[in-house]
Write an enzyme that holds these catalytic residues in place. Structure first.
Site, short mmCIF file in Angstrom:
data_model
loop_
_atom_site.label_atom_id
_atom_site.label_comp_id
_atom_site.label_asym_id
_atom_site.label_seq_id
_atom_site.Cartn_x
_atom_site.Cartn_y
_atom_site.Cartn_z
N THR A 18 37.35 37.33 17.47
CA THR A 18 38.98 37.15 17.69
C THR A 18 39.22 35.73 18.12
O THR A 18 40.00 34.96 17.47
CB THR A 18 39.73 38.21 18.39
OG1 THR A 18 39.30 39.57 17.85
CG2 THR A 18 41.31 37.96 18.28
N VAL A 138 41.83 33.64 32.30
CA VAL A 138 42.64 34.06 33.30
C VAL A 138 43.89 34.00 32.39
O VAL A 138 44.58 32.91 32.30
CB VAL A 138 43.03 33.55 34.49
CG1 VAL A 138 44.13 34.29 35.28
CG2 VAL A 138 41.63 33.63 35.53
N GLU A 196 41.15 48.70 23.63
CA GLU A 196 39.87 48.77 23.21
C GLU A 196 39.43 50.19 22.76
O GLU A 196 40.11 51.20 23.23
CB GLU A 196 38.68 47.96 23.83
CG GLU A 196 38.66 46.63 24.37
CD GLU A 196 38.65 45.91 23.00
OE1 GLU A 196 37.86 46.39 21.96
OE2 GLU A 196 38.80 44.68 22.85
N ASP A 207 39.45 44.92 34.66
CA ASP A 207 39.78 43.30 34.20
C ASP A 207 40.79 42.46 34.99
O ASP A 207 40.65 41.22 35.34
CB ASP A 207 40.55 43.50 32.63
CG ASP A 207 41.10 42.31 32.08
OD1 ASP A 207 40.08 41.67 31.56
OD2 ASP A 207 41.94 42.05 32.07
N LYS A 211 40.00 38.78 37.01
CA LYS A 211 41.01 37.57 37.04
C LYS A 211 41.52 37.31 38.46
O LYS A 211 41.37 36.17 38.88
CB LYS A 211 42.16 37.75 36.21
CG LYS A 211 41.73 38.21 34.60
CD LYS A 211 42.86 38.56 33.86
CE LYS A 211 42.59 38.91 32.40
NZ LYS A 211 43.78 39.48 31.63
#
Length: 433
Positions: A18, A138, A196, A207, A211
């Site tokens: 993507t 980020v 997902e 996740d 970050k």
């Protein structure tokens, strides 16, 4: 029109998913605009893919070469910058390490890799005098990395906190706005393409944790080991808690935060109550927002799309263009020290904040007094309390909003109440921002 007399900047791209497809599109549709800012053309020379025969939507230039061999990006002397968008922490590390060792700048969006093995890669980049850039790692299109490295460089950062995962924010937004339970909201996020098939990284807070580790490094110039960062996800958030939070004037958001307390860093990722008057409370759907307070700048909020092909490609291209400008001096961590010092970490249980605590208790006299007594013994002052439910079940939820108190004291209260005969699990605890 080609830039006359100036060699083009040639890229080797790893990954045509993507974001990679978004990068190809951006290079094509904004080529003239990019050329005006960089002073030369940017050419995608080679693209690393898993399957050469796979049909692709990306409109590649006829001269662009597809390969399945990572070495083709590393050994080609014509490639100036390797752009890593393949993800993962194994092959991606090998590619980035090899590219830096071979004298090539690297641009990556790989937050997990930089959170886990960043110090090693930054040390190699510094030794080679090369750029290892990661704006896209980020918060997608939000230029927070550049802001911390350059625009706010003169500031000591007082605090940094925000909504760092759009998938989690979308789920909580749907739960708050439509009264959905967690699994219903997750299915909607997956149907929209925000989550997902395996959403673990997003819903368990991992996740956001990746970050936050990068942001701590940029904001404070210290390495905070990912393994030591306290992380809680949103899987246990219920519509009931969202309704109680709303009664107190709050909404629940997944927040990553860091601040310095008496010389130590207090950091973590938690579902937290955010007051409705806060700008963060108004951040809806799959958007990210980061609030940074500098000692000179004061507070400011960065808000925007945290994911998606073109938004993330925008951040990737910003790094590519910065590296492509003549005279660019790599500034990878924002600090000249090498290596950066390890963070002095405040234990999560020592953190002081307000708290939201929900107990499920028998509907009988004396329960609130018993719990209040335990809180008093731990020095916890009650700000508000609500008790309501269906007496026919024999159990009702009782919710306390407290004044600021150490997390350790709240844990002792929960442990003490758990031994009382009137309690029925689960007990729920959230920090209040």
């Amino acid at each position: 029109m080609k830039s006359a007399g100036v060699f083009p900047l040639r890229l080797g791209l790893a990954g045509l998913g993507t974001v990679g497809a978004g990068l190809v599109r951006l290079l094509d549709q904004n080529a003239d605009w990019i050329r005006r800012r960089v002073g030369r053309d940017i050419v995608l020379k080679t693209v690393l893919v898993r399957d050469l025969a796979k049909p692709r939507d990306a409109r590649l230039d006829p001269d662009t070469v597809l390969t399945t061999r990572p070495a083709d990006l590393v050994v080609d002397p014509d490639i100036d910058i390797v752009v890593e968008l393949m993800g993962g922490t194994g092959a991606a590390f090998d590619l980035i390490h090899s590219a830096l060792a071979a004298g090539k700048h690297v641009v990556t969006a790989n937050k997990a890799l930089l959170a886990q093995r960043g110090p090693e890669l930054f040390a190699l980049a510094r030794a080679k005098g090369l750029g290892l850039s990661y704006e896209a790692s980020v918060a997608g299109a939000i230029p927070i990395v550049q802001a911390l490295k350059e625009s706010l460089a003169a500031n000591r950062i007082v605090s940094l906190l925000g909504i760092l995962n759009g998938t989690a924010n979308y789920i909580l937004t749907r739960m708050s706005g439509q009264g959905l339970d967690f699994h219903e909201a997750l299915h909607k996020a997956q149907a929209k393409g925000y989550a997902e098939a395996d959403p673990t990284l997003d819903i368990e807070g991992l996740d956001a944790a990746h970050k936050l580790v990068l942001l701590i490094r940029l904001a404070y110039g210290e390495n905070y080991p990912l393994a030591r960062l306290p992380v809680e996800g949103i899987t246990s958030v219920t519509p009931l808690d969202i309704r109680f939070a709303a009664e107190f004037g709050y909404t629940i958001k997944l927040i990553g935060q860091v601040k310095r307390v008496d010389g130590r860093l207090e950091a973590g990722v938690f579902p937290m109550l955010v007051h409705g008057d806060s700008l963060l409370a108004s951040v809806q759907g799959a958007f990210n927002a980061i609030r940074v307070e500098g000692d000179a700048s004061g507070p400011m909020l960065f808000h925007g799309k945290g994911a998606g092909g073109l938004p993330t490609a925008s951040a990737v291209m910003a790094d590519v263009m910065a590296l492509g400008r003549a005279g660019h001096c790599p500034n990878n961590t924002g600090f000249l020290e090498d290596p950066l010092p390890e963070a002095d970490i405040l234990d999560s249980d020592e953190a002081v904040c307000r708290h939201f605590i929900r107990f499920n208790v028998e509907d009988r006299a004396g329960v609130m007094a018993a719990i209040s007594r335990v809180m008093g013994e731990e020095g916890i002052s009650i700000l508000q309390a609500v008790q309501k439910g269906d007496p026919e079940t024999g159990f009702v939820p009782i919710v306390f909003l407290t004044h600021a108190a150490p997390v350790r004291a709240v844990r002792r209260v929960i442990e003490a109440v758990a031994r009382m005969s009137f309690l029925r699990p689960p007990t729920v605890h959230y920090r209040v921002l």
